[in-house]
Design an enzyme around this catalytic site. Sequence first.
Site, PDB file in Angstrom:
ATOM      1  N   LYS A   1      60.539 -10.316  52.881  1.00 47.06           N
ATOM      2  CA  LYS A   1      60.688 -11.145  51.741  1.00 47.06           C
ATOM      3  C   LYS A   1      60.520 -12.547  52.231  1.00 47.06           C
ATOM      4  O   LYS A   1      61.443 -12.963  53.445  1.00 47.06           O
ATOM      5  CB  LYS A   1      61.653 -11.083  50.873  1.00 47.06           C
TER       6      LYS A   1
ATOM      7  N   GLY B   1      60.758 -17.305  41.623  1.00 50.96           N
ATOM      8  CA  GLY B   1      61.542 -18.547  42.094  1.00 50.96           C
ATOM      9  C   GLY B   1      62.221 -18.265  43.196  1.00 50.96           C
ATOM     10  O   GLY B   1      63.388 -18.709  43.586  1.00 50.96           O
TER      11      GLY B   1
ATOM     12  N   ASN C   1      54.647 -19.311  54.789  1.00 51.86           N
ATOM     13  CA  ASN C   1      54.105 -19.450  53.506  1.00 51.86           C
ATOM     14  C   ASN C   1      54.078 -20.879  53.050  1.00 51.86           C
ATOM     15  O   ASN C   1      55.053 -21.560  52.780  1.00 51.86           O
ATOM     16  CB  ASN C   1      55.167 -18.630  52.384  1.00 51.86           C
TER      17      ASN C   1
ATOM     18  N   CYS D   1      54.829 -23.836  49.142  1.00 52.04           N
ATOM     19  CA  CYS D   1      56.210 -24.084  48.879  1.00 52.04           C
ATOM     20  C   CYS D   1      56.094 -25.513  48.420  1.00 52.04           C
ATOM     21  O   CYS D   1      55.038 -26.057  48.488  1.00 52.04           O
ATOM     22  CB  CYS D   1      56.902 -24.118  50.338  1.00 52.04           C
TER      23      CYS D   1
ATOM     24  N   LYS E   1      50.292 -18.558  55.334  1.00 52.19           N
ATOM     25  CA  LYS E   1      50.060 -17.808  53.921  1.00 52.19           C
ATOM     26  C   LYS E   1      49.419 -18.860  53.201  1.00 52.19           C
ATOM     27  O   LYS E   1      50.311 -19.873  52.993  1.00 52.19           O
ATOM     28  CB  LYS E   1      51.199 -16.917  53.414  1.00 52.19           C
TER      29      LYS E   1
ATOM     30  N   GLY F   1      46.966  -8.655  41.634  1.00 52.50           N
ATOM     31  CA  GLY F   1      46.316  -7.503  41.255  1.00 52.50           C
ATOM     32  C   GLY F   1      44.823  -7.737  40.846  1.00 52.50           C
ATOM     33  O   GLY F   1      44.154  -8.517  41.407  1.00 52.50           O
TER      34      GLY F   1
ATOM     35  N   THR G   1      51.029  -6.217  44.204  1.00 46.79           N
ATOM     36  CA  THR G   1      51.227  -5.857  42.905  1.00 46.79           C
ATOM     37  C   THR G   1      50.987  -4.238  42.914  1.00 46.79           C
ATOM     38  O   THR G   1      51.836  -3.542  42.414  1.00 46.79           O
ATOM     39  CB  THR G   1      50.135  -6.508  42.026  1.00 46.79           C
TER      40      THR G   1
END
Length: 311
Positions: free
Chosen positions: A43, A70, A127, A130, A164, A221, A272
């Site tokens: 994560k 969040g 990532n 942000c 990412k 998805g 997803t």
Amino acid sequence: MLNTTFANAKFANPFMNASGVHCMTIEDLEELKASQAGAYITKSSTLEKREGNPLPRYVDLELGSINSMGLPNLGFDYYLDYVLKNQKENAQEGPIFFSIAGMSVAENIAMLKKIQESYFSGITELNLSCPNVPGKPQLAYDFEATEKLLKEVFTFFTKPLGVKLPPYFDLVHFDIMAEILNQFPLTYVNSVNSIGNGLFIDPEAESVVIKPKDGFGGIGGAYIKPTALANVRAFYTRLKPEIQIIGTGGIETGQDAFEHLLCGATMLQIGTALHKEGPAIFDRIIKELEEIMNQKGYQSIADFHGKLKSL
Ligand SMILES: Cc1cc2nc3c(=O)[nH]c(=O)nc-3n(C[C@H](O)[C@H](O)[C@H](O)COP(=O)(O)O)c2cc1C
């Protein structure tokens, strides 16, 4: 049949979880490790633990999902400890992926410095969706800020690093972003993060379906597959070949995986659909992809990787 080489390492297949799904706790991560996934990622972490947004903050939809989590996570040290304990002695054999997402540029730099100083030998995913500064879009939509951040990162960071990215929707944005990314010794680009700030509503209740941000949330998805494929293709055709691509977005079936590979993705992440189906999805999707390859007479992914035809 699905053997994949990525970041100079070997993986049994290209499938992994997408960060944020089934990877919050050690228990989740252990389930991924025990699954058929070729690799797995933690994560996205922040320096300090975060509770995230109030519930409900994730809803499964017929064609995908909406979320405004969040960034709940157990904190940088929790995940660094896990990846250090679970990295392979030989980093060439399926390195582990460690995702970070600072709430500011300074926080990203601080986490990357800690990773650089540690004996982590795996792959770091930064990532870029942000927050930047108030009044500015997320970092990856602020091209100047992204370039500045990466310049600073590569003054000290020498381990494998991927970014990412959120989806882009304009060909000029692909050009600009690719030109920036091509300046740096990046290992990979992962496209895409959720399509930001969609709104799903319940017409019967005449209401939104998630609590944070008045119902606005990231979409994942099936809804996002065409956008994800376009981003994978756009970067595959613009980035220097040393920068590999992870394809993320709308992967639920072997056919979705096949399409991402055809567009040029090397690894494939599932968000997803993994959330809906659990880690058993990896068994199913591996079989489905192998079946498609058998039908088409392909013996390895290299036979069709990136080879999308034009008309
Ligand atoms: C519940 C949830 C949490 C997520 N958290 C993160 C995260 O922490 N870091 C990140 O890079 N992406 C996060 N994402 C985005 C996914 O990694 C993925 O890019 C996106 O969902 C698109 O893939 P999909 O169509 O397979 O869902 C999250 C997505 C979901 C649904």
